[in-house]
Scaffold this motif. Sequence first.
Motif, short mmCIF file in Angstrom:
data_model
loop_
_atom_site.label_atom_id
_atom_site.label_comp_id
_atom_site.label_asym_id
_atom_site.label_seq_id
_atom_site.Cartn_x
_atom_site.Cartn_y
_atom_site.Cartn_z
N UNK A 129 -9.97 -16.06 34.66
CA UNK A 129 -10.98 -15.51 33.75
C UNK A 129 -12.00 -14.66 34.50
N UNK A 130 -12.41 -15.11 35.70
CA UNK A 130 -13.38 -14.33 36.47
C UNK A 130 -12.81 -12.96 36.83
N UNK A 131 -11.53 -12.91 37.13
CA UNK A 131 -10.90 -11.61 37.44
C UNK A 131 -10.91 -10.70 36.23
N UNK A 132 -10.57 -11.25 35.06
CA UNK A 132 -10.57 -10.45 33.84
C UNK A 132 -11.96 -9.94 33.52
N UNK A 133 -12.97 -10.80 33.70
CA UNK A 133 -14.35 -10.38 33.44
C UNK A 133 -14.78 -9.26 34.38
N UNK A 134 -14.39 -9.35 35.65
CA UNK A 134 -14.75 -8.31 36.61
C UNK A 134 -14.12 -6.97 36.25
#
Length: 315
Positions: A129-134
Amino acid sequence: MTFTPHYRELRAELETLTTEAFRPELSDIDRLPTLDIARLMNAEDATVPAAVAERLPQIAAAIDAVAERMARGGRLLYAGAGTAGRLGVLDASECPPTFNTDPAQVVGLIAGGPAAMVTSVEGAEDSRELAAEALDALRLTPDDTVVGVSASGRTPYAIGAVEHARRLGALTIGLACNAGSALAAAAEHGIEIVTGPELVTGSTRLKAGTAQKLVLNMLSTITMIRLGKTYGNLMVDVRASNDKLRARSRRIVALATGAPDDEIEQALAATDGEVKNAILVLLAGVDGPTAARLLAASHGHLRAALSAATGSADG
């Protein structure tokens, strides 16, 4: 400490990875003289270029796809955790001074954010999820390329970045150091550089890190060559932001043109220090504004601009 089923599964998974394999023949390495250890490590490192060479066709295909999109205005985005993330940030940060790219054109994303460059951010690599948000914060487009980088090929952050980018229509590349990796499978272009077990078990900043650095060098550098950022092997889009680079700029103009120092200084003054423009001024005999227009019309390719100015097909 109580080991949950999750950790037992993770341990079992790690034991299947070549990069994590234990080498019993090195179990007494700490008893060896320092020179012997250095020789062993150097011999290990020497195997990395051969492992990269085995994947050159896949690397070249990925580069051509990246260059095609970047020529349309797309960006090159690296995503990784730990050493892999740091290597991506390093490669991205070198592009502006080397190739005069906009800092937003090549970007490195690391799990845990900028602080993770110098301090481990626990748990960040486990989040897709953190990758998608970035990536969402960068407003990804189909002309962009996302390169997931992970020695193991199983890092959730890198896989999540590639999966999210692919859903949005961006080009995706998965760079790993184990065969049959989830990261390579998730990407349109999977590149697996199998470097084998490390000298220090599990320390994938060693051979695996070296392999990743070599491939990232190729991805950015050859893409920039395809985009016209060099003239032959001369770094003609260098940004002269300090004394060393200003001296290098003058040397590059001299190597490209053979002109005397006074003419080089005049050409650089007429082009606000732009190396590529100054070369065109000297080789084509045009003024600074004309050089700028010719380069703009040729999308920054100096050979094409020279051909247009001189009528020569060679450039």
